[in-house]
Design a protein around this motif. Structure first.
Motif, short mmCIF file in Angstrom:
data_model
loop_
_atom_site.label_atom_id
_atom_site.label_comp_id
_atom_site.label_asym_id
_atom_site.label_seq_id
_atom_site.Cartn_x
_atom_site.Cartn_y
_atom_site.Cartn_z
N PHE A 35 -1.75 4.55 0.08
CA PHE A 35 -2.71 4.22 1.13
C PHE A 35 -3.03 5.46 1.97
O PHE A 35 -4.19 5.77 2.23
CB PHE A 35 -2.10 3.12 1.99
N TRP A 36 -1.99 6.18 2.36
CA TRP A 36 -2.22 7.36 3.20
C TRP A 36 -2.80 8.53 2.41
O TRP A 36 -3.58 9.32 2.93
CB TRP A 36 -0.91 7.77 3.88
N ARG A 94 3.74 -5.56 7.01
CA ARG A 94 2.98 -4.69 6.10
C ARG A 94 2.57 -3.40 6.80
O ARG A 94 2.69 -2.30 6.23
CB ARG A 94 1.74 -5.42 5.58
N GLU A 95 2.11 -3.51 8.05
CA GLU A 95 1.72 -2.30 8.77
C GLU A 95 2.93 -1.42 9.05
O GLU A 95 2.85 -0.19 8.95
CB GLU A 95 1.01 -2.66 10.07
N GLU A 98 3.66 0.50 5.94
CA GLU A 98 2.70 1.57 5.73
C GLU A 98 2.94 2.74 6.69
O GLU A 98 2.83 3.91 6.31
CB GLU A 98 1.28 1.02 5.89
N CYS A 157 -3.21 9.61 8.84
CA CYS A 157 -1.78 9.38 8.88
C CYS A 157 -1.19 9.89 10.20
O CYS A 157 -0.40 9.20 10.85
CB CYS A 157 -1.11 10.08 7.70
N CYS A 183 3.82 6.60 6.00
CA CYS A 183 3.10 7.69 6.66
C CYS A 183 4.07 8.71 7.23
O CYS A 183 3.92 9.92 7.03
CB CYS A 183 2.21 7.12 7.77
N LEU A 234 0.81 -1.21 0.00
CA LEU A 234 0.00 0.00 0.00
C LEU A 234 0.85 1.26 0.00
O LEU A 234 0.80 2.06 -0.90
CB LEU A 234 -0.96 -0.02 1.20
N GLY A 235 1.62 1.48 1.04
CA GLY A 235 2.57 2.59 1.06
C GLY A 235 1.92 3.96 1.01
O GLY A 235 0.85 4.20 1.55
#
Length: 281
Positions: A6-7, A235-236, A239, A15, A243, A2-3
């Motif tokens: 995503f934000w 993954r989190e 992300e 974020c 952010c 996502l990266g």
């Protein structure tokens, strides 16, 4: 992966909220798939999110299905040739003597051996990960699976994985701390402390551990009461890193960093050594 997108979709306030609080750490448990008792013991530690399974192991596919059903993150622990102890590689290993076709076919087969993959990290690999051409071959294979990231276990300081991943646009992360290089409870406690300190300095940290009895004892004792950091999936963590980068970029546009402050930050980053020695493999 996502990266930043995503934000961008969620907005700045989401974020900011996500970046608040203790720094994130992710702990990957390696070498799973051979011993169901150990596999079950480590996956029963509720706080753990990320598990790396060796390909073509007797219990690997079933374990991947079970972890996915439980909402956990599944990685392929991909064997790669090392400078020594290659008798420990197991099936599905990538070797220096392979032709490019053999290399790619072996990598694709290993990826197909474990279901529901979120990413890949290397098992051993001190020889292979230092070979730029082989890392380019590997990253070109991973680029065929856009949802996958690569975690460099950093079994050698000479790893060429980062540059190859960047060229192939494969999301790249790297291990910061081996928690159980020494199978000693006091040493593992100390390495977990190092992991938390590293996250405090750098914003996040990735640890790698194994389903050893000593490691499980420390994680069971420490993780439920951990307040200086928050445990997340890989993954989190990725992300949240994106952010922080988005927030930093916004801040730098609004208030340029003074030259002297930037210089101090660069000096501090250069002076902060990798806290944990490479593994022998």
């Amino acid at each position: 992966m996502l990266g930043l997108g995503f934000w961008a979709a969620l907005g700045l306030s989401a974020c900011i909220e996500a970046a608040a609080g203790p720094p994130p750490i992710a702990i990957v448990i390696d070498d799973l798939g051979y011993q169901p008792h150990n596999d079950r013991a480590v996956t029963e530690i509720a706080a753990l999110e990320s598990f790396a399974i060796l390909p073509f192991t007797p219990h690997g596919r079933a374990l991947g299905e079970r972890l996915h059903a439980a909402g956990k993150e599944v990685l392929l622990h991909l064997p790669m040739e090392a400078h020594s102890r290659n008798d420990l590689l197991g099936p599905g290993a990538l070797r220096l003597t392979m032709t490019e076709g053999e290399f790619r076919a072996t990598a694709h087969a290993a990826l197909a051996a474990i279901p529901h993959l979120a990413g890949v990290n290397n098992h051993m690999g001190s020889l292979l990960t230092a070979e730029p051409e082989r890392m380019r071959w590997l990253m070109s294979v991973l680029a065929d699976y856009p949802a996958l990231y690569f975690i460099d276990s950093r079994t050698t300081a000479a790893s060429a994985a980062r540059g190859a991943a960047s060229a192939a646009a494969v999301p790249y992360l790297a291990r910061d701390v081996f928690l159980d290089h020494e199978r000693d409870i006091e040493a593992i406690h100390a390495r977990l402390d190092d992991l938390v300190r590293h996250a405090g300095r750098r914003g996040d940290a990735i640890g790698i551990a194994h389903p050893y009895a000593e490691t499980l004892a420390v994680l069971r004792a420490r993780l439920p009461g951990l307040t200086a950091a928050r445990l997340v999936s890989i993954r989190e963590l990725y992300e949240l890193r994106a952010c922080r980068a988005a927030l930093a970029a916004r801040t730098s546009l609004a208030t340029p960093i003074a030259h002297g402050q930037r210089g101090r930050q660069q000096t501090e980053a250069a002076a902060d050594p990798d806290t944990h020695r490479q593994r022998a493999e």
